[in-house]
Design a protein around this motif. Sequence first.
Motif, mmCIF file in Angstrom:
data_model
loop_
_atom_site.group_PDB
_atom_site.id
_atom_site.type_symbol
_atom_site.label_atom_id
_atom_site.label_comp_id
_atom_site.label_asym_id
_atom_site.label_seq_id
_atom_site.Cartn_x
_atom_site.Cartn_y
_atom_site.Cartn_z
ATOM 1 N N MET A 148 -48.892 -61.245 -114.084
ATOM 2 C CA MET A 148 -47.667 -60.473 -114.299
ATOM 3 C C MET A 148 -48.005 -59.000 -114.468
ATOM 4 O O MET A 148 -49.056 -58.657 -114.977
ATOM 5 C CB MET A 148 -46.926 -60.973 -115.545
ATOM 6 C CG MET A 148 -46.426 -62.397 -115.434
ATOM 7 S SD MET A 148 -45.104 -62.564 -114.243
ATOM 8 C CE MET A 148 -43.735 -61.904 -115.173
ATOM 9 N N SER A 149 -47.093 -58.146 -114.051
ATOM 10 C CA SER A 149 -47.309 -56.709 -114.143
ATOM 11 C C SER A 149 -47.228 -56.220 -115.587
ATOM 12 O O SER A 149 -46.484 -56.762 -116.404
ATOM 13 C CB SER A 149 -46.254 -55.955 -113.317
ATOM 14 O OG SER A 149 -46.347 -56.306 -111.962
ATOM 15 N N GLN A 150 -48.003 -55.180 -115.864
ATOM 16 C CA GLN A 150 -47.927 -54.533 -117.163
ATOM 17 C C GLN A 150 -46.558 -53.854 -117.300
ATOM 18 O O GLN A 150 -46.039 -53.283 -116.351
ATOM 19 C CB GLN A 150 -49.028 -53.476 -117.284
ATOM 20 C CG GLN A 150 -49.022 -52.742 -118.621
ATOM 21 C CD GLN A 150 -50.020 -51.604 -118.656
ATOM 22 O OE1 GLN A 150 -50.754 -51.378 -117.698
ATOM 23 N NE2 GLN A 150 -50.040 -50.893 -119.763
ATOM 24 N N ILE A 151 -45.988 -53.922 -118.490
ATOM 25 C CA ILE A 151 -44.693 -53.301 -118.732
ATOM 26 C C ILE A 151 -44.906 -51.821 -119.038
ATOM 27 O O ILE A 151 -45.566 -51.463 -120.016
ATOM 28 C CB ILE A 151 -43.940 -54.009 -119.879
ATOM 29 C CG1 ILE A 151 -43.568 -55.430 -119.434
ATOM 30 C CG2 ILE A 151 -42.682 -53.219 -120.265
ATOM 31 C CD1 ILE A 151 -43.092 -56.321 -120.552
ATOM 32 N N LYS A 152 -44.343 -50.984 -118.192
ATOM 33 C CA LYS A 152 -44.509 -49.537 -118.333
ATOM 34 C C LYS A 152 -43.214 -48.827 -118.701
ATOM 35 O O LYS A 152 -43.234 -47.638 -119.045
ATOM 36 C CB LYS A 152 -45.051 -48.948 -117.026
ATOM 37 C CG LYS A 152 -46.432 -49.444 -116.648
ATOM 38 C CD LYS A 152 -46.909 -48.809 -115.359
ATOM 39 C CE LYS A 152 -48.307 -49.294 -114.990
ATOM 40 N NZ LYS A 152 -48.778 -48.695 -113.707
ATOM 41 N N ALA A 153 -42.070 -49.541 -118.617
ATOM 42 C CA ALA A 153 -40.783 -48.887 -118.872
ATOM 43 C C ALA A 153 -39.760 -49.861 -119.424
ATOM 44 O O ALA A 153 -39.778 -51.051 -119.103
ATOM 45 C CB ALA A 153 -40.240 -48.265 -117.584
ATOM 46 N N CYS A 154 -38.869 -49.333 -120.264
ATOM 47 C CA CYS A 154 -37.742 -50.100 -120.781
ATOM 48 C C CYS A 154 -36.453 -49.375 -120.414
ATOM 49 O O CYS A 154 -36.350 -48.153 -120.590
ATOM 50 C CB CYS A 154 -37.835 -50.242 -122.297
ATOM 51 S SG CYS A 154 -39.181 -51.328 -122.841
ATOM 52 N N LEU A 155 -35.501 -50.133 -119.908
ATOM 53 C CA LEU A 155 -34.196 -49.593 -119.530
ATOM 54 C C LEU A 155 -33.136 -50.211 -120.428
ATOM 55 O O LEU A 155 -33.089 -51.438 -120.580
ATOM 56 C CB LEU A 155 -33.884 -49.889 -118.060
ATOM 57 C CG LEU A 155 -34.762 -49.177 -117.020
ATOM 58 C CD1 LEU A 155 -36.052 -49.962 -116.781
ATOM 59 C CD2 LEU A 155 -34.014 -49.015 -115.692
ATOM 60 N N PHE A 156 -32.313 -49.366 -121.006
ATOM 61 C CA PHE A 156 -31.340 -49.828 -121.985
ATOM 62 C C PHE A 156 -29.899 -49.629 -121.503
ATOM 63 O O PHE A 156 -29.539 -48.547 -121.023
ATOM 64 C CB PHE A 156 -31.483 -49.043 -123.299
ATOM 65 C CG PHE A 156 -32.727 -49.366 -124.068
ATOM 66 C CD1 PHE A 156 -32.708 -50.307 -125.091
ATOM 67 C CD2 PHE A 156 -33.927 -48.733 -123.779
ATOM 68 C CE1 PHE A 156 -33.856 -50.611 -125.808
ATOM 69 C CE2 PHE A 156 -35.083 -49.021 -124.499
ATOM 70 C CZ PHE A 156 -35.055 -49.962 -125.508
ATOM 71 N N ASP A 157 -29.099 -50.662 -121.668
ATOM 72 C CA ASP A 157 -27.655 -50.485 -121.604
ATOM 73 C C ASP A 157 -27.276 -49.713 -122.868
ATOM 74 O O ASP A 157 -28.042 -49.658 -123.829
ATOM 75 C CB ASP A 157 -26.969 -51.856 -121.561
ATOM 76 C CG ASP A 157 -25.460 -51.744 -121.480
ATOM 77 O OD1 ASP A 157 -24.962 -50.859 -120.761
ATOM 78 O OD2 ASP A 157 -24.778 -52.529 -122.165
ATOM 79 N N LEU A 158 -26.083 -49.121 -122.885
ATOM 80 C CA LEU A 158 -25.679 -48.309 -124.026
ATOM 81 C C LEU A 158 -24.736 -49.064 -124.956
ATOM 82 O O LEU A 158 -25.074 -49.370 -126.096
ATOM 83 C CB LEU A 158 -25.007 -47.021 -123.513
ATOM 84 C CG LEU A 158 -24.514 -46.035 -124.567
ATOM 85 C CD1 LEU A 158 -25.667 -45.513 -125.413
ATOM 86 C CD2 LEU A 158 -23.777 -44.876 -123.893
ATOM 87 N N ASP A 159 -23.542 -49.372 -124.449
ATOM 88 C CA ASP A 159 -22.509 -49.990 -125.280
ATOM 89 C C ASP A 159 -22.940 -51.372 -125.749
ATOM 90 O O ASP A 159 -23.239 -52.244 -124.941
ATOM 91 C CB ASP A 159 -21.194 -50.115 -124.497
ATOM 92 C CG ASP A 159 -20.646 -48.766 -124.090
ATOM 93 O OD1 ASP A 159 -21.126 -47.749 -124.609
ATOM 94 O OD2 ASP A 159 -19.731 -48.724 -123.251
ATOM 95 N N GLY A 160 -22.995 -51.577 -127.056
ATOM 96 C CA GLY A 160 -23.333 -52.881 -127.610
ATOM 97 C C GLY A 160 -24.807 -53.156 -127.741
ATOM 98 O O GLY A 160 -25.196 -54.178 -128.288
ATOM 99 N N VAL A 161 -25.639 -52.242 -127.228
ATOM 100 C CA VAL A 161 -27.091 -52.400 -127.348
ATOM 101 C C VAL A 161 -27.666 -51.332 -128.276
ATOM 102 O O VAL A 161 -28.349 -51.634 -129.241
ATOM 103 C CB VAL A 161 -27.777 -52.340 -125.965
ATOM 104 C CG1 VAL A 161 -29.300 -52.365 -126.104
ATOM 105 C CG2 VAL A 161 -27.315 -53.501 -125.094
ATOM 106 N N LEU A 162 -27.379 -50.083 -127.971
ATOM 107 C CA LEU A 162 -27.895 -48.967 -128.765
ATOM 108 C C LEU A 162 -26.887 -48.439 -129.770
ATOM 109 O O LEU A 162 -27.253 -48.025 -130.870
ATOM 110 C CB LEU A 162 -28.333 -47.820 -127.847
ATOM 111 C CG LEU A 162 -29.499 -48.125 -126.906
ATOM 112 C CD1 LEU A 162 -29.700 -46.961 -125.942
ATOM 113 C CD2 LEU A 162 -30.775 -48.382 -127.688
#
Length: 223
Positions: free
Chosen positions: A1-15
């Motif tokens: 599996m690939s190394q995780i280099k980035a996280c993408l976030f939804d806004l409403d209800g997550v952050l």
Amino acid sequence: MSQIKACLFDLDGVLVDTAKYHFIAWRRLAEELGFTFTEADNERLKGVSRMASLDILLEIGGLTPAEAEKLEMAAKKNAWYVEYISAMDHTEILPGALKLLQELRQNGIKIALGSASKNAMMILDNTGLTPFFDVIIDGTKTVNAKPDPEVFLMGARELGVTPAEAVVFEDAEAGVEAAMRAGMRSIGIGSPAQLGQANIVVPSLADFHLAQLRDLETDASRI
């Protein structure tokens, strides 16, 4: 599996807790149109664009207005919503969000926003979250709503990572599906009953730990 280099976030209800303001504004529109819009109805709107959300609301009310009327309705709802979120501040950042963003930054993991909201910049600025993001993809930059993967693919491209190197944080079924269609792993924020397609499901970001990202790197069972 690939190394995780980035996280993408939804806004409403997550952050941040903006979902309640969407609901209040949609409910206000429904009442003006003469029918009731419930919290259960509102679940269908999670992760859906403004005009698609309006179509669902009108379907619930059994109304088929002309396109020009629909545009007026959407503008009215958005004006109410903007009025509500204009008063937001850092106290509406959801539990665990700030800590996780800080940890990701400290560990050299890139961070992007992937939201359908056209008001994302106002919300990020009002809550003080803007500096955490390397890339911000919102409803002003995308054409296709989730579950189309456009918003996440655009985010990965601007971050300079492949989909296999990215993980999406989402609270909506449409968002989790969009992540899967983008070829990304996902963390569901909410109920396993709704978000069971995600690689990991936690009740909130306060229940997520950075070590779980590393677990995903070695879990070849699903992507």
